[in-house]
Design a protein around this motif. Structure first.
Motif, PDB file in Angstrom:
ATOM      1  N   TYR A 154       0.819  -1.211   0.000  1.00  0.00           N
ATOM      2  CA  TYR A 154       0.000   0.000   0.000  1.00  0.00           C
ATOM      3  C   TYR A 154       0.857   1.267   0.000  1.00  0.00           C
ATOM      4  CZ  TYR A 154      -3.662   3.292   1.387  1.00  0.00           C
ATOM      5  OH  TYR A 154      -4.530   4.350   1.436  1.00  0.00           O
ATOM      6  N   LEU A 155       1.962   1.243   0.734  1.00  0.00           N
ATOM      7  CA  LEU A 155       2.801   2.426   0.856  1.00  0.00           C
ATOM      8  C   LEU A 155       3.615   2.658  -0.411  1.00  0.00           C
ATOM      9  CD1 LEU A 155       4.103   1.912   4.513  1.00  0.00           C
ATOM     10  CD2 LEU A 155       2.218   3.378   3.744  1.00  0.00           C
ATOM     11  N   ASP A 156       4.209   3.853  -0.527  1.00  0.00           N
ATOM     12  CA  ASP A 156       5.068   4.152  -1.659  1.00  0.00           C
ATOM     13  C   ASP A 156       6.275   3.214  -1.663  1.00  0.00           C
ATOM     14  OD1 ASP A 156       3.440   6.219  -2.470  1.00  0.00           O
ATOM     15  OD2 ASP A 156       4.544   7.734  -1.330  1.00  0.00           O
ATOM     16  N   PRO A 157       6.749   2.816  -2.850  1.00  0.00           N
ATOM     17  CA  PRO A 157       7.875   1.871  -2.923  1.00  0.00           C
ATOM     18  C   PRO A 157       9.114   2.320  -2.149  1.00  0.00           C
ATOM     19  CG  PRO A 157       6.890   2.146  -5.083  1.00  0.00           C
ATOM     20  CD  PRO A 157       6.234   3.156  -4.180  1.00  0.00           C
ATOM     21  N   GLU A 158       9.412   3.615  -2.186  1.00  0.00           N
ATOM     22  CA  GLU A 158      10.606   4.109  -1.495  1.00  0.00           C
ATOM     23  C   GLU A 158      10.491   3.906   0.010  1.00  0.00           C
ATOM     24  OE1 GLU A 158      13.438   8.101  -1.278  1.00  0.00           O
ATOM     25  OE2 GLU A 158      11.525   8.171  -2.327  1.00  0.00           O
ATOM     26  N   GLN A 159       9.325   4.227   0.572  1.00  0.00           N
ATOM     27  CA  GLN A 159       9.119   4.035   2.008  1.00  0.00           C
ATOM     28  C   GLN A 159       9.116   2.553   2.350  1.00  0.00           C
ATOM     29  OE1 GLN A 159       5.417   5.527   3.614  1.00  0.00           O
ATOM     30  NE2 GLN A 159       6.214   5.576   5.703  1.00  0.00           N
ATOM     31  N   SER A 160       8.491   1.735   1.506  1.00  0.00           N
ATOM     32  CA  SER A 160       8.456   0.286   1.755  1.00  0.00           C
ATOM     33  C   SER A 160       9.863  -0.300   1.747  1.00  0.00           C
ATOM     34  CB  SER A 160       7.589  -0.409   0.694  1.00  0.00           C
ATOM     35  OG  SER A 160       6.241  -0.007   0.819  1.00  0.00           O
ATOM     36  N   ALA A 161      10.707   0.198   0.853  1.00  0.00           N
ATOM     37  CA  ALA A 161      12.090  -0.277   0.814  1.00  0.00           C
ATOM     38  C   ALA A 161      12.817   0.064   2.108  1.00  0.00           C
ATOM     39  CB  ALA A 161      12.825   0.333  -0.387  1.00  0.00           C
ATOM     40  N   GLU A 162      12.584   1.277   2.623  1.00  0.00           N
ATOM     41  CA  GLU A 162      13.224   1.674   3.887  1.00  0.00           C
ATOM     42  C   GLU A 162      12.726   0.813   5.048  1.00  0.00           C
ATOM     43  OE1 GLU A 162      12.200   5.769   4.165  1.00  0.00           O
ATOM     44  OE2 GLU A 162      13.621   6.418   2.637  1.00  0.00           O
ATOM     45  N   ILE A 163      11.434   0.485   5.021  1.00  0.00           N
ATOM     46  CA  ILE A 163      10.869  -0.363   6.075  1.00  0.00           C
ATOM     47  C   ILE A 163      11.461  -1.759   6.002  1.00  0.00           C
ATOM     48  CG2 ILE A 163       8.751  -1.462   6.916  1.00  0.00           C
ATOM     49  CD1 ILE A 163       7.273   1.077   5.815  1.00  0.00           C
ATOM     50  N   MET A 164      11.536  -2.327   4.800  1.00  0.00           N
ATOM     51  CA  MET A 164      12.063  -3.683   4.635  1.00  0.00           C
ATOM     52  C   MET A 164      13.518  -3.781   5.062  1.00  0.00           C
ATOM     53  SD  MET A 164      10.304  -5.184   1.178  1.00  0.00           S
ATOM     54  CE  MET A 164      10.902  -6.833   1.538  1.00  0.00           C
ATOM     55  N   SER A 165      14.239  -2.678   4.938  1.00  0.00           N
ATOM     56  CA  SER A 165      15.638  -2.667   5.352  1.00  0.00           C
ATOM     57  C   SER A 165      15.796  -2.879   6.850  1.00  0.00           C
ATOM     58  CB  SER A 165      16.304  -1.342   4.947  1.00  0.00           C
ATOM     59  OG  SER A 165      16.329  -1.201   3.541  1.00  0.00           O
ATOM     60  N   GLN A 166      14.708  -2.683   7.610  1.00  0.00           N
ATOM     61  CA  GLN A 166      14.756  -2.859   9.061  1.00  0.00           C
ATOM     62  C   GLN A 166      14.578  -4.324   9.462  1.00  0.00           C
ATOM     63  OE1 GLN A 166      15.427  -0.020  10.789  1.00  0.00           O
ATOM     64  NE2 GLN A 166      15.421   0.934   8.769  1.00  0.00           N
ATOM     65  N   PHE A 167      14.200  -5.192   8.515  1.00  0.00           N
ATOM     66  CA  PHE A 167      13.955  -6.597   8.810  1.00  0.00           C
ATOM     67  C   PHE A 167      15.155  -7.462   8.462  1.00  0.00           C
ATOM     68  CE2 PHE A 167       9.328  -5.395   7.861  1.00  0.00           C
ATOM     69  CZ  PHE A 167       9.054  -5.169   9.202  1.00  0.00           C
ATOM     70  N   SER A 168      15.146  -8.687   8.947  1.00  0.00           N
ATOM     71  CA  SER A 168      16.231  -9.628   8.654  1.00  0.00           C
ATOM     72  C   SER A 168      16.134 -10.121   7.214  1.00  0.00           C
ATOM     73  CB  SER A 168      16.136 -10.825   9.604  1.00  0.00           C
ATOM     74  OG  SER A 168      14.954 -11.580   9.319  1.00  0.00           O
ATOM     75  N   GLY A 197       1.874  -7.619  -6.405  1.00  0.00           N
ATOM     76  CA  GLY A 197       2.222  -8.143  -7.708  1.00  0.00           C
ATOM     77  C   GLY A 197       3.694  -7.947  -8.038  1.00  0.00           C
ATOM     78  N   LEU A 198       4.102  -8.466  -9.173  1.00  0.00           N
ATOM     79  CA  LEU A 198       5.497  -8.415  -9.592  1.00  0.00           C
ATOM     80  C   LEU A 198       5.989  -6.980  -9.747  1.00  0.00           C
ATOM     81  CD1 LEU A 198       5.347 -11.284 -12.221  1.00  0.00           C
ATOM     82  CD2 LEU A 198       6.606 -11.357 -10.070  1.00  0.00           C
ATOM     83  N   LYS A 199       5.143  -6.098 -10.294  1.00  0.00           N
ATOM     84  CA  LYS A 199       5.558  -4.713 -10.499  1.00  0.00           C
ATOM     85  C   LYS A 199       5.803  -4.014  -9.163  1.00  0.00           C
ATOM     86  CE  LYS A 199       6.390  -1.124 -13.113  1.00  0.00           C
ATOM     87  NZ  LYS A 199       6.747  -0.119 -12.107  1.00  0.00           N
ATOM     88  N   ALA A 200       4.936  -4.280  -8.175  1.00  0.00           N
ATOM     89  CA  ALA A 200       5.130  -3.685  -6.846  1.00  0.00           C
ATOM     90  C   ALA A 200       6.439  -4.164  -6.235  1.00  0.00           C
ATOM     91  CB  ALA A 200       3.955  -4.036  -5.936  1.00  0.00           C
ATOM     92  N   ALA A 201       6.724  -5.466  -6.399  1.00  0.00           N
ATOM     93  CA  ALA A 201       7.978  -6.014  -5.878  1.00  0.00           C
ATOM     94  C   ALA A 201       9.170  -5.358  -6.560  1.00  0.00           C
ATOM     95  CB  ALA A 201       8.015  -7.527  -6.082  1.00  0.00           C
ATOM     96  N   ALA A 202       9.094  -5.186  -7.884  1.00  0.00           N
ATOM     97  CA  ALA A 202      10.188  -4.561  -8.624  1.00  0.00           C
ATOM     98  C   ALA A 202      10.384  -3.109  -8.203  1.00  0.00           C
ATOM     99  CB  ALA A 202       9.918  -4.646 -10.132  1.00  0.00           C
ATOM    100  N   ASP A 203       9.275  -2.383  -7.996  1.00  0.00           N
ATOM    101  CA  ASP A 203       9.369  -0.984  -7.580  1.00  0.00           C
ATOM    102  C   ASP A 203      10.067  -0.860  -6.226  1.00  0.00           C
ATOM    103  OD1 ASP A 203       8.116  -0.128  -9.851  1.00  0.00           O
ATOM    104  OD2 ASP A 203       6.133   0.045  -8.941  1.00  0.00           O
ATOM    105  N   ILE A 204       9.725  -1.749  -5.288  1.00  0.00           N
ATOM    106  CA  ILE A 204      10.368  -1.718  -3.969  1.00  0.00           C
ATOM    107  C   ILE A 204      11.842  -2.075  -4.094  1.00  0.00           C
ATOM    108  CG2 ILE A 204      10.420  -2.792  -1.669  1.00  0.00           C
ATOM    109  CD1 ILE A 204       7.369  -3.144  -1.921  1.00  0.00           C
ATOM    110  N   MET A 205      12.138  -3.073  -4.903  1.00  0.00           N
ATOM    111  CA  MET A 205      13.542  -3.470  -5.114  1.00  0.00           C
ATOM    112  C   MET A 205      14.363  -2.304  -5.658  1.00  0.00           C
ATOM    113  SD  MET A 205      14.161  -6.745  -4.318  1.00  0.00           S
ATOM    114  CE  MET A 205      15.457  -7.369  -5.395  1.00  0.00           C
TER     115      MET A 205
END
Length: 345
Positions: free
Chosen positions: A148-162, A208-216
């Motif tokens: 749901y969140l913007d890809p840039e913010q989601s990427a920063e959040i994911m960086s906090q996980f293992s 979806g795949l595009k959301a995953a790619a955007d976060i990556m």
């Protein structure tokens, strides 16, 4: 809102200012009411950058204001996208810029306005805060939030996980196609209870795949590459599909000349230098040919005279330029093509 055109010729060279500085000067020269009407239409990350620029302004001469007003009136039909961050940062930046009393009502209109409810509340938070909030939630809830969140913010959040959690979440995001409105509304209501907001049900096509790619695309290279390797190991076809959808710096070679010229207006000189330092001659020439001969020659000289640059810094500069490119593409101003120890370059 009224912006008066100065009758005389401004002596201040407005080209010395970047777009965010111009926006900050324009907003600070307006009434609080007019500024609030403009700011409430910006995204959280946009408000952060403008607020930071407002707080950081040291010189606010009438000469500079006149120059910005004249440029604004000459260029009023153009739209510039800017980028931003957390609610607390916005509060501090605008209070520092305007003073606590004057900023109070303006901050409330922006931060507590119609866009800061339910899941939208998370957009105003620091990424570490969001990671803490969702850390103990079911992975499927985490997946919905990140989609749901913007890809840039989601990427920063994911960086906090293992690494293990990141892999699981990215696989779930890539496999997600839609969320039933009732389920999304329920999650919205949970967030509303935490932040005392309200929100209605809304369409729930996400993931979806595009959301995953955007976060990556927004992940640091030190995180992105191991995660991509892990995805390929678990599902080679999915990994390739995500890779194909990712847009990397070298893909800018496929953007038309008008698009590159539009992009260059939003890129600071130092950022472009660092980005091109790690690029091959082909992509460098793509930028050179879309600049004036004088500007291109100066940039070539600067690159030759430039000392070693950390690869991580060069890659970050490239990501910053790509972020601008994606924002311009989202606004329909350019078309993107293509797919997707310290080192020095």
């Amino acid at each position: 809102m009224q912006v008066a055109r100065d009758s005389g010729q401004p002596t201040f060279d407005v080209s010395k200012l970047d777009g965010v500085e111009k926006a900050a000067i324009l907003l600070l020269s307006l009434s609080e009411e007019d500024a609030a009407q403009i700011l409430k239409h910006l995204e959280p990350k946009q408000v952060q950058r403008v607020g930071m620029a407002m707080a950081g302004l040291e010189e606010f001469s009438q000469e500079k204001v006149n120059a910005v007003h004249n440029l604004f009136l000459d260029d009023i039909q153009k739209f510039t996208t800017i980028g931003f961050k957390s609610e607390e940062f916005v509060r501090k930046a605008l209070t520092a810029a305007l003073g606590e009393d004057k900023a109070g009502n303006l901050i409330e209109q922006i931060v507590m306005g119609s866009g800061a409810r339910g899941l939208d509340s998370l957009k105003w938070m620091d990424s570490k805060q969001v990671a803490t909030i969702i850390r103990n939630e079911h992975p499927q809830i985490q997946t919905i939030v990140l989609s749901y969140l913007d890809p840039e913010q989601s990427a920063e959040i994911m960086s906090q996980f293992s690494d293990k959690v990141r892999l699981d979440l990215m696989m779930r995001i890539a496999n997600l196609e839609e969320v039933q409105p009732a389920a999304l509304q329920e999650l919205n209501e949970i967030m509303e209870k935490q932040f005392a907001g309200q929100s209605g049900a809304q369409a729930a096509k996400m993931g979806g795949l595009k959301a995953a790619a955007d976060i990556m695309n927004y992940l640091d290279n030190s995180v992105e590459q191991p995660l991509m390797d892990a995805i390929r190991e678990q599902d080679e076809e999915m990994g390739q599909q995500i890779q194909d959808l990712m847009f990397v710096f070298e893909n800018l070679i496929d953007v038309d000349d008008r698009g590159i010229q539009t992009l260059l207006r939003d890129v600071e000189g130092e950022t472009l230098q660092r980005a091109l330092k790690a690029s091959d001659n082909k992509i460098r020439e793509k930028f050179f040919k879309n600049m004036s001969k004088r500007a291109a020659d100066l940039l070539r000289d600067d690159l030759e005279a430039m000392g070693p640059v950390r690869l991580a810094d060069a890659e970050q500069a490239q990501k910053d330029i790509l972020a601008n490119a994606r924002r311009l593409a989202d606004a329909g101003e350019i078309m993107l093509g293509g797919g997707g120890g310290d080192q020095f370059v």
